[in-house]
Design a protein around this motif. Sequence first.
Motif, PDB file in Angstrom:
ATOM      1  N   LYS A  45      30.491  12.176  28.802  1.00 40.79           N
ATOM      2  CA  LYS A  45      31.125  12.905  29.907  1.00 40.79           C
ATOM      3  C   LYS A  45      30.238  12.909  31.146  1.00 40.79           C
ATOM      4  O   LYS A  45      30.728  12.781  32.279  1.00 40.79           O
ATOM      5  CB  LYS A  45      31.430  14.343  29.467  1.00 40.79           C
ATOM      6  CG  LYS A  45      32.571  14.438  28.470  1.00 40.79           C
ATOM      7  CD  LYS A  45      32.745  15.861  27.951  1.00 40.79           C
ATOM      8  CE  LYS A  45      33.821  15.931  26.885  1.00 40.79           C
ATOM      9  NZ  LYS A  45      33.938  17.291  26.305  1.00 40.79           N
ATOM     10  N   LYS A  46      28.932  13.039  30.941  1.00 43.90           N
ATOM     11  CA  LYS A  46      28.011  13.010  32.075  1.00 43.90           C
ATOM     12  C   LYS A  46      28.064  11.648  32.768  1.00 43.90           C
ATOM     13  O   LYS A  46      28.086  11.563  34.007  1.00 43.90           O
ATOM     14  CB  LYS A  46      26.582  13.301  31.617  1.00 43.90           C
ATOM     15  CG  LYS A  46      25.550  13.390  32.749  1.00 43.90           C
ATOM     16  CD  LYS A  46      24.199  13.820  32.196  1.00 43.90           C
ATOM     17  CE  LYS A  46      23.200  14.079  33.323  1.00 43.90           C
ATOM     18  NZ  LYS A  46      22.843  12.835  34.056  1.00 43.90           N
ATOM     19  N   LYS A  47      28.101  10.583  31.990  1.00 45.09           N
ATOM     20  CA  LYS A  47      28.179   9.244  32.563  1.00 45.09           C
ATOM     21  C   LYS A  47      29.518   9.023  33.277  1.00 45.09           C
ATOM     22  O   LYS A  47      29.571   8.369  34.329  1.00 45.09           O
ATOM     23  CB  LYS A  47      27.988   8.194  31.467  1.00 45.09           C
ATOM     24  CG  LYS A  47      26.568   8.080  30.959  1.00 45.09           C
ATOM     25  CD  LYS A  47      25.646   7.568  32.047  1.00 45.09           C
ATOM     26  CE  LYS A  47      24.231   7.423  31.567  1.00 45.09           C
ATOM     27  NZ  LYS A  47      23.305   7.004  32.653  1.00 45.09           N
ATOM     28  N   GLY A  51      30.825   7.974  37.302  1.00 47.87           N
ATOM     29  CA  GLY A  51      31.657   6.807  37.562  1.00 47.87           C
ATOM     30  C   GLY A  51      31.537   5.698  36.538  1.00 47.87           C
ATOM     31  O   GLY A  51      32.078   4.609  36.732  1.00 47.87           O
ATOM     32  N   LYS A  52      30.830   5.949  35.430  1.00 47.96           N
ATOM     33  CA  LYS A  52      30.671   4.936  34.385  1.00 47.96           C
ATOM     34  C   LYS A  52      31.843   5.013  33.409  1.00 47.96           C
ATOM     35  O   LYS A  52      32.388   6.088  33.144  1.00 47.96           O
ATOM     36  CB  LYS A  52      29.365   5.146  33.622  1.00 47.96           C
ATOM     37  CG  LYS A  52      28.130   5.270  34.509  1.00 47.96           C
ATOM     38  CD  LYS A  52      27.864   3.998  35.294  1.00 47.96           C
ATOM     39  CE  LYS A  52      26.552   4.126  36.069  1.00 47.96           C
ATOM     40  NZ  LYS A  52      26.257   2.902  36.860  1.00 47.96           N
ATOM     41  N   ILE A  53      32.211   3.851  32.851  1.00 49.88           N
ATOM     42  CA  ILE A  53      33.392   3.825  31.985  1.00 49.88           C
ATOM     43  C   ILE A  53      33.209   3.001  30.711  1.00 49.88           C
ATOM     44  O   ILE A  53      34.051   3.059  29.809  1.00 49.88           O
ATOM     45  CB  ILE A  53      34.622   3.282  32.738  1.00 49.88           C
ATOM     46  CG1 ILE A  53      34.348   1.862  33.250  1.00 49.88           C
ATOM     47  CG2 ILE A  53      35.016   4.205  33.890  1.00 49.88           C
ATOM     48  CD1 ILE A  53      35.573   1.183  33.843  1.00 49.88           C
ATOM     49  N   ASN A  54      32.126   2.251  30.604  1.00 49.37           N
ATOM     50  CA  ASN A  54      31.988   1.269  29.524  1.00 49.37           C
ATOM     51  C   ASN A  54      30.961   1.753  28.500  1.00 49.37           C
ATOM     52  O   ASN A  54      29.757   1.625  28.706  1.00 49.37           O
ATOM     53  CB  ASN A  54      31.571  -0.082  30.111  1.00 49.37           C
ATOM     54  CG  ASN A  54      31.662  -1.208  29.107  1.00 49.37           C
ATOM     55  OD1 ASN A  54      32.371  -1.103  28.109  1.00 49.37           O
ATOM     56  ND2 ASN A  54      30.950  -2.283  29.361  1.00 49.37           N
ATOM     57  N   PHE A  55      31.441   2.320  27.394  1.00 47.59           N
ATOM     58  CA  PHE A  55      30.560   2.924  26.404  1.00 47.59           C
ATOM     59  C   PHE A  55      30.799   2.326  25.019  1.00 47.59           C
ATOM     60  O   PHE A  55      31.931   1.992  24.658  1.00 47.59           O
ATOM     61  CB  PHE A  55      30.778   4.440  26.342  1.00 47.59           C
ATOM     62  CG  PHE A  55      30.770   5.103  27.686  1.00 47.59           C
ATOM     63  CD1 PHE A  55      29.604   5.183  28.427  1.00 47.59           C
ATOM     64  CD2 PHE A  55      31.926   5.626  28.230  1.00 47.59           C
ATOM     65  CE1 PHE A  55      29.586   5.779  29.678  1.00 47.59           C
ATOM     66  CE2 PHE A  55      31.934   6.229  29.476  1.00 47.59           C
ATOM     67  CZ  PHE A  55      30.754   6.306  30.207  1.00 47.59           C
TER      68      PHE A  55
END
Length: 236
Positions: A45-47, A51-55
């Motif tokens: 959630k922090k990422k 604006g990050k989306i690729n986990f």
Amino acid sequence: MTNAIDYKTERENDINNIKNSVRPRKIVVAGPGTGKSYLFSELIKKKRDEGKINFLAITFIGKLGDALADDLCGLAETMTMHGFARQFVLSQYPSWNYYPRMYELIEEDLKAEGIKTFEIGDENYKRKTEHYQAVGDADVVHYAVQICKESTNKIPVYDLILVDEYQDFNKIESELVDLLALKNEMVIVGDDDQALYGFKGSSPDFIREKYDLANTQFESHTLRFCSRCTEVIIKY
């Protein structure tokens, strides 16, 4: 008389110390019921807020992967180490296939040729792998490691990689984790007191080596508090 510990506050402090750390690689020792899945969801959630989306979330066996996927509710692509290695290897060799018992087939072929001593990745084994253009349960992680070692530019890149149940990884699986860490921000979680798969080469030594203060590549953390049981059971 000493003051009682504020478990809730301390638990949140442990989570926030990990979330707010700027170190790209972290190792977290966490026992049962200490909030590993909650930690993973908070990190993602922090990422996402950034604006990050690729986990990617990697775990040990399928049932654990399913449970982790449920806990993360689709926040991250979740798979086993072998599932990830299979997907990666076949993406690099599109004409290859996956046959789970490839090792047994190669063993049978080599014995027919009079070759009784071999190991995964040696000249004879590789020759047979290239002949069949297939990998299996026993060798897929080996080939994933070889691809990454031959060209670090091929190492997959994510916004964050989460590794769960690290105490159950064996040497070659741990090597793949280390290679992924060369190009990725990574948080590894495990519990050296829960290592159960020594019969397949797994060892708690891998998590202990990373958690050791002498290892400057990984920042060490602990989730200290179990919330699965009542206080009287935990104290007992």
